[in-house]
Design an enzyme around this catalytic site. Structure first.
Site, PDB file in Angstrom:
ATOM      1  N   GLU A   1      -5.296  50.517 -11.180  1.00 57.65           N
ATOM      2  CA  GLU A   1      -6.311  50.109 -12.153  1.00 57.65           C
ATOM      3  C   GLU A   1      -6.495  48.604 -12.075  1.00 57.65           C
ATOM      4  O   GLU A   1      -5.535  47.841 -12.206  1.00 57.65           O
ATOM      5  CB  GLU A   1      -5.927  50.495 -13.586  1.00 57.65           C
ATOM      6  CG  GLU A   1      -7.022  50.122 -14.574  1.00 57.65           C
ATOM      7  CD  GLU A   1      -6.607  50.172 -16.037  1.00 57.65           C
ATOM      8  OE1 GLU A   1      -7.467  49.898 -16.895  1.00 57.65           O
ATOM      9  OE2 GLU A   1      -5.417  50.460 -16.317  1.00 57.65           O
TER      10      GLU A   1
ATOM     11  N   ASP B   1      -3.557  42.725 -13.112  1.00 61.20           N
ATOM     12  CA  ASP B   1      -4.181  41.732 -13.994  1.00 61.20           C
ATOM     13  C   ASP B   1      -3.501  40.392 -13.750  1.00 61.20           C
ATOM     14  O   ASP B   1      -2.329  40.356 -13.369  1.00 61.20           O
ATOM     15  CB  ASP B   1      -4.056  42.139 -15.465  1.00 61.20           C
ATOM     16  CG  ASP B   1      -5.157  41.545 -16.330  1.00 61.20           C
ATOM     17  OD1 ASP B   1      -5.151  40.309 -16.533  1.00 61.20           O
ATOM     18  OD2 ASP B   1      -6.016  42.297 -16.810  1.00 61.20           O
TER      19      ASP B   1
ATOM     20  N   ASP C   1     -15.361  42.364 -16.777  1.00 64.99           N
ATOM     21  CA  ASP C   1     -16.339  41.366 -17.217  1.00 64.99           C
ATOM     22  C   ASP C   1     -17.655  41.634 -16.495  1.00 64.99           C
ATOM     23  O   ASP C   1     -17.691  41.721 -15.275  1.00 64.99           O
ATOM     24  CB  ASP C   1     -15.824  39.970 -16.869  1.00 64.99           C
ATOM     25  CG  ASP C   1     -16.629  38.868 -17.534  1.00 64.99           C
ATOM     26  OD1 ASP C   1     -17.864  38.998 -17.633  1.00 64.99           O
ATOM     27  OD2 ASP C   1     -16.031  37.857 -17.935  1.00 64.99           O
TER      28      ASP C   1
ATOM     29  N   ASP D   1     -19.115  49.763 -20.858  1.00 66.32           N
ATOM     30  CA  ASP D   1     -20.065  49.927 -21.959  1.00 66.32           C
ATOM     31  C   ASP D   1     -21.359  49.179 -21.647  1.00 66.32           C
ATOM     32  O   ASP D   1     -22.358  49.361 -22.347  1.00 66.32           O
ATOM     33  CB  ASP D   1     -19.473  49.364 -23.250  1.00 66.32           C
ATOM     34  CG  ASP D   1     -19.327  47.847 -23.171  1.00 66.32           C
ATOM     35  OD1 ASP D   1     -18.589  47.377 -22.278  1.00 66.32           O
ATOM     36  OD2 ASP D   1     -19.952  47.130 -23.968  1.00 66.32           O
TER      37      ASP D   1
END
Length: 219
Positions: free
Chosen positions: A47, A72, A121, A157
């Protein structure tokens, strides 16, 4: 820097499920995740921009027969997922602290079986297109790292980023779209994710935002 952050960084240094600069494995893990980190031969699921690792850990709970790696750069974020995995005894979870543009330094060709890009982002300005994790630049980087037939999943989204990504993937001769929807929770695909959500997905869903989903593979 706050005391809490310093304590989290210290714990990341001690936690075996965090791979980061300063640890011996950091420079040798490429091509050796199964051997050195997980000590098994299970498929690797990665991920990107995993944040606090809610999705990575959630998938690991559901699929113990696979290994999951959250990537990350923010150490204070991955600390959270790392601690939860340790507390629950999940040995099929690890976190890689690095910039995503350096992914090739940590995975061998064909080493990844499945990739998740969750709520990145959107970088909405045209001048920032190259920074989007679904831009042609990044797709070209992912392709050799994913095994033949390996799946790429994308959730967001942001309608602009989703439409952009759908167009980019559709225009590529080396990509095959397997599923896509502009309203994930009203689609036939929602049960495939077993209710597992990222922190941002939960926030956006509660605000009434429609979640978009795309699944494709490289030919």
């Amino acid at each position: 820097m706050g005391r809490n952050k310093l304590q989290r960084f210290k714990e990341n240094e001690e936690n075996r499920n965090v791979v980061q600069d300063g640890k011996e494995i950091f420079k040798s893990v490429k091509g050796n995740w199964n051997k050195l980190q997980f000590e098994n031969s299970q498929p690797l699921v990665v991920e990107l921009a995993c944040g606090r690792g809610e999705f990575t850990v959630g998938l690991a709970r559901k699929y113990p027969e696979q290994n999951f790696i959250g990537v990350d750069i923010k150490g204070s974020r991955i600390w959270k997922g790392s601690k939860i995995a340790i507390a629950e005894g999940l040995e099929n979870v690890s976190f890689l602290r690095t910039q995503i543009q350096l992914l090739e330094d940590f995975f061998e060709e064909g080493e990844i079986s499945e990739l998740w890009i969750t709520f990145p982002d959107p970088f909405p300005r045209d001048g920032d297109e190259k920074r989007r994790l679904t831009s042609p630049r990044y797709l070209d980087m992912y392709k050799p790292l994913i095994k033949n037939g390996g799946i790429v999943n994308f959730k967001t989204d942001n309608t602009g980023l989703f439409d952009y990504t759908l167009e980019v993937v559709s225009d590529r001769d080396d990509c095959e779209i397997l599923a896509h929807t502009h309203d994930f929770y009203q689609s036939e695909f929602k049960d495939e994710h077993h209710g597992i959500k990222t922190r941002y997905e939960g926030i956006f869903s509660e605000k009434g935002e429609k979640i978009k989903y795309l699944k494709f593979r490289f030919r």
